[in-house]
Design a protein around this motif. Structure first.
Motif, mmCIF file in Angstrom:
data_model
loop_
_atom_site.group_PDB
_atom_site.id
_atom_site.type_symbol
_atom_site.label_atom_id
_atom_site.label_comp_id
_atom_site.label_asym_id
_atom_site.label_seq_id
_atom_site.Cartn_x
_atom_site.Cartn_y
_atom_site.Cartn_z
ATOM 1 N N SER A 107 7.042 -61.877 -5.358
ATOM 2 C CA SER A 107 6.258 -60.840 -4.694
ATOM 3 C C SER A 107 6.143 -61.130 -3.196
ATOM 4 N N TYR A 108 5.790 -62.353 -2.850
ATOM 5 C CA TYR A 108 5.598 -62.738 -1.447
ATOM 6 C C TYR A 108 6.894 -62.581 -0.653
ATOM 7 N N PHE A 109 7.985 -63.171 -1.141
ATOM 8 C CA PHE A 109 9.227 -63.171 -0.370
ATOM 9 C C PHE A 109 9.898 -61.806 -0.358
ATOM 10 N N ASN A 110 9.781 -61.032 -1.419
ATOM 11 C CA ASN A 110 10.288 -59.660 -1.391
ATOM 12 C C ASN A 110 9.552 -58.852 -0.335
ATOM 13 N N TYR A 111 8.213 -58.974 -0.316
ATOM 14 C CA TYR A 111 7.413 -58.253 0.684
ATOM 15 C C TYR A 111 7.767 -58.723 2.093
ATOM 16 N N ALA A 112 7.908 -60.040 2.275
ATOM 17 C CA ALA A 112 8.210 -60.577 3.600
ATOM 18 C C ALA A 112 9.559 -60.064 4.102
ATOM 19 N N ILE A 113 10.552 -60.042 3.221
ATOM 20 C CA ILE A 113 11.884 -59.580 3.631
ATOM 21 C C ILE A 113 11.866 -58.087 3.908
ATOM 22 N N GLU A 114 11.199 -57.313 3.050
ATOM 23 C CA GLU A 114 11.113 -55.866 3.277
ATOM 24 C C GLU A 114 10.385 -55.567 4.577
ATOM 25 N N SER A 115 9.310 -56.286 4.858
ATOM 26 C CA SER A 115 8.565 -56.082 6.107
ATOM 27 C C SER A 115 9.449 -56.388 7.308
ATOM 28 N N HIS A 116 10.210 -57.473 7.217
ATOM 29 C CA HIS A 116 11.107 -57.847 8.308
ATOM 30 C C HIS A 116 12.178 -56.774 8.514
ATOM 31 N N GLU A 117 12.742 -56.274 7.420
ATOM 32 C CA GLU A 117 13.777 -55.242 7.519
ATOM 33 C C GLU A 117 13.220 -53.956 8.124
ATOM 34 N N ILE A 118 11.997 -53.589 7.744
ATOM 35 C CA ILE A 118 11.365 -52.396 8.312
ATOM 36 C C ILE A 118 11.125 -52.590 9.807
ATOM 37 N N HIS A 119 10.662 -53.774 10.187
ATOM 38 C CA HIS A 119 10.436 -54.079 11.598
ATOM 39 C C HIS A 119 11.750 -53.999 12.375
ATOM 40 N N GLU A 120 12.824 -54.562 11.827
ATOM 41 C CA GLU A 120 14.129 -54.512 12.484
ATOM 42 C C GLU A 120 14.626 -53.076 12.630
ATOM 43 N N LEU A 121 14.465 -52.281 11.577
ATOM 44 C CA LEU A 121 14.880 -50.882 11.612
ATOM 45 C C LEU A 121 14.114 -50.125 12.696
ATOM 46 N N ARG A 122 12.806 -50.360 12.773
ATOM 47 C CA ARG A 122 11.987 -49.719 13.798
ATOM 48 C C ARG A 122 12.446 -50.138 15.194
ATOM 49 N N HIS A 123 12.735 -51.412 15.375
ATOM 50 C CA HIS A 123 13.199 -51.912 16.663
ATOM 51 C C HIS A 123 14.535 -51.274 17.049
ATOM 52 N N GLN A 124 15.469 -51.173 16.080
ATOM 53 C CA GLN A 124 16.759 -50.549 16.346
ATOM 54 C C GLN A 124 16.592 -49.072 16.701
ATOM 55 N N THR A 125 15.686 -48.384 16.012
ATOM 56 C CA THR A 125 15.430 -46.967 16.293
ATOM 57 C C THR A 125 14.862 -46.803 17.698
ATOM 58 N N GLU A 126 13.924 -47.671 18.071
ATOM 59 C CA GLU A 126 13.350 -47.615 19.422
ATOM 60 C C GLU A 126 14.427 -47.857 20.472
ATOM 61 N N GLN A 127 15.321 -48.814 20.223
ATOM 62 C CA GLN A 127 16.411 -49.089 21.153
ATOM 63 C C GLN A 127 17.334 -47.889 21.285
ATOM 64 N N ARG A 128 17.668 -47.250 20.146
ATOM 65 C CA ARG A 128 18.542 -46.078 20.157
ATOM 66 C C ARG A 128 17.904 -44.941 20.954
ATOM 67 N N ILE A 129 16.611 -44.695 20.745
ATOM 68 C CA ILE A 129 15.903 -43.631 21.470
ATOM 69 C C ILE A 129 15.877 -43.944 22.962
ATOM 70 N N PHE A 130 15.615 -45.200 23.318
ATOM 71 C CA PHE A 130 15.600 -45.601 24.724
ATOM 72 C C PHE A 130 16.958 -45.332 25.363
ATOM 73 N N LEU A 131 18.029 -45.714 24.671
ATOM 74 C CA LEU A 131 19.377 -45.510 25.223
ATOM 75 C C LEU A 131 19.725 -44.031 25.332
ATOM 76 N N ARG A 132 19.313 -43.236 24.348
ATOM 77 C CA ARG A 132 19.567 -41.792 24.428
ATOM 78 C C ARG A 132 18.862 -41.186 25.632
ATOM 79 N N GLU A 133 17.617 -41.569 25.859
ATOM 80 C CA GLU A 133 16.865 -41.052 27.005
ATOM 81 C C GLU A 133 17.522 -41.481 28.313
#
Length: 176
Positions: A107-133
């Protein structure tokens, strides 16, 4: 037997490069292998094999180390592994999920990995939006400069296409 949930956060360590890892020796105690290091090493080997099957680099997730321990006045070297979150998750996956400590680890490590992946996805999306602008701002600036230099509005599309094709190394020949 400890009935409270294992505290995996308290076992986290950080190396000089800021990477988080867990000591297999400490983790083994939290997973119910308090007196069975050899049995836990077998679980580690199974987890390593599972990672290899999934094309996950072993060396990046399971770093074999030697640590020195004190026994009375003497010291001796013993083996340990420094484990990534992913390695810990694979180790928990190899254990019996009916054991409360293993279930808690999953439970702990699945949650930790999913949280990390969500954070990475959000960071990549923010980078993509910044570059588009940034590209949009630069295109406006380029269009204004091109019009000031004499490019007519009806030819702006051809001008922009020629610029992109030039960036990609494609030669375009225009027919009049």
């Amino acid at each position: 037997m400890n009935l409270s949930a294992p505290d995996f956060d308290s076992l986290k360590r950080e190396n000089d490069q800021g990477q988080v890892y867990w000591s297999a020796r400490e983790l083994s105690e939290q997973l119910g292998y308090r007196t069975n290091w050899r049995g836990f090493e077998q679980v580690i080997k199974k987890a390593m094999a599972a990672c290899a099957t999934d094309n996950i680099p072993i060396i990046e997730n399971f770093f074999e180390a030697k640590i020195t321990i004190r026994q009375g006045r003497a010291t001796r070297e013993i083996s340990d592994y420094f484990l990534s979150k992913r390695a810990c998750r694979y180790i928990a996956m190899q254990g019996n999920s009916h054991i409360p400590e293993i279930a808690a680890a999953l439970s702990y490590f699945n949650y930790a990995i999913e949280s990390h992946e969500i954070h990475e996805l959000r960071h990549q999306t923010e980078q993509r939006i910044f570059l588009r602008e940034k590209v949009a701002e630069e295109n406006v600036h380029l269009s204004q400069t091109a019009m000031q230099s004499g490019v007519k509005g009806e030819n702006m599309g051809l001008f922009m296409d020629a610029g992109y094709n030039g960036l990609c190394g494609i030669r375009i020949e225009f027919c009049a």
